[in-house]
Write an enzyme that holds these catalytic residues in place. Sequence first.
Site, PDB file in Angstrom:
ATOM      1  CB  VAL A  96      -1.002  -0.027   1.068  1.00 31.29           C
ATOM      2  CG1 VAL A  96      -0.184  -0.134   2.451  1.00 31.29           C
ATOM      3  CG2 VAL A  96      -1.903   1.118   0.920  1.00 31.29           C
ATOM      4  CG  ASP A 174      -8.428  -4.997   4.752  1.00 32.80           C
ATOM      5  OD1 ASP A 174      -7.879  -6.075   5.039  1.00 32.80           O
ATOM      6  OD2 ASP A 174      -8.730  -4.714   3.803  1.00 32.80           O
ATOM      7  N   GLY A 316      -5.876  -6.818   0.076  1.00 31.31           N
ATOM      8  CA  GLY A 316      -6.346  -5.973   1.161  1.00 31.31           C
ATOM      9  C   GLY A 316      -5.339  -4.659   1.230  1.00 31.31           C
ATOM     10  CD  GLU A 317      -0.899  -4.286   2.531  1.00 24.76           C
ATOM     11  OE1 GLU A 317      -0.269  -3.567   1.761  1.00 24.76           O
ATOM     12  OE2 GLU A 317      -0.363  -5.331   2.821  1.00 24.76           O
ATOM     13  N   GLY A 318      -5.802  -1.648   1.063  1.00 25.07           N
ATOM     14  CA  GLY A 318      -6.205  -0.480   0.121  1.00 25.07           C
ATOM     15  C   GLY A 318      -5.614  -0.639  -1.216  1.00 25.07           C
TER      16      GLY A 318
END
Length: 351
Positions: A96, A174, A316-318
Amino acid sequence: MSLEFPAVTGLDEAAREQALARQHRLTKPTGALGRLEKVSVWLAATQGCCPPKPPRRVRVVVFAADHGVAAAGVSAYPSEVTAQMVANFVAGGAAVNVLAAGIGATVRVVDMGVGGTIDDLPADVTKWRVRKASGRIDVEDALSRTQCEDAISAGRQLADEEVDSGADLLIPGDMGIGNTTPAAALVGVLTDNDARAVTGRGTGVDDATLARKRVIVAAAIERGHAVAPDPVALLAAIGGADIAAMAGFLAQAAIRRTPVVLDGVVSGAAALAAEKLATGARSWWIAGHRSTEAAHGYALAALGLDPLLDLGLRLGEGTGALLAVPLIVSAAETLAGMATFDEAGVSDRDA
């Protein structure tokens, strides 16, 4: 902050109509830019002006927490990884961070309920924590109601801070080992699907682990149905501090009339809950991508969102949302920068 959510105001219909009209006058066949045209119209409606300005102050907020179900062996990684990854975010070494830097976005990580500890984390990372990890959602509540309310309020405060500091596009990220399990359970309850339909492989688990995960999700779904009419009770029962905070963040962003790019299955689950907290919030969100988790597809369908990308992502993570930002920027730039038929002296098809 009170958990009373004010009404979500709709998008600017006048700006939407102006953007649609301008799209029809640009030097191209109508619809030739495909989804970019729809994105540009949505962005104009969120900003209340036509043409819209390309987002330049993009902010990712990564919500981190551990989940009690990780102890049941639902992930390919141990729960210690959550705290280690929080430190990695702060150090700038995660995917990210790299993707955000590439488009000029910034990343903020908040510890909502990480179980482990890492020394020397900034106070702004750790001050949001409502508890260490969460309860095991197949047999107990993830959070007390008070903890859940605190997490939702923290998410709302974080949205306010980002909007007040000038963010014009928000992304929820997340991080939490085991977090696709509560995400699947929440999606199952809120879309009325069973565990077999919504449970995915998360970090890439094998068949035996997937079967075990489905049993846990099924039990959590059953527990969640008992409190489903109350979104706060539902998040407390089978969510977690990270998902509850993200739901508050998404709802508050809509209240503050700030567009959001959703990421994967965890933000999809949080978005379903946020729509229950603040009806109409969904109009302020766009789906950045479709993850490989089956639950994500059900969440997107329930929200009426068509993802911009489908790259087989499941990190995830964005990260998936960040990859979609250049498309959103391009949508704004084409609507603003292209000449109309009249300006270019080009005959349109009705001439």
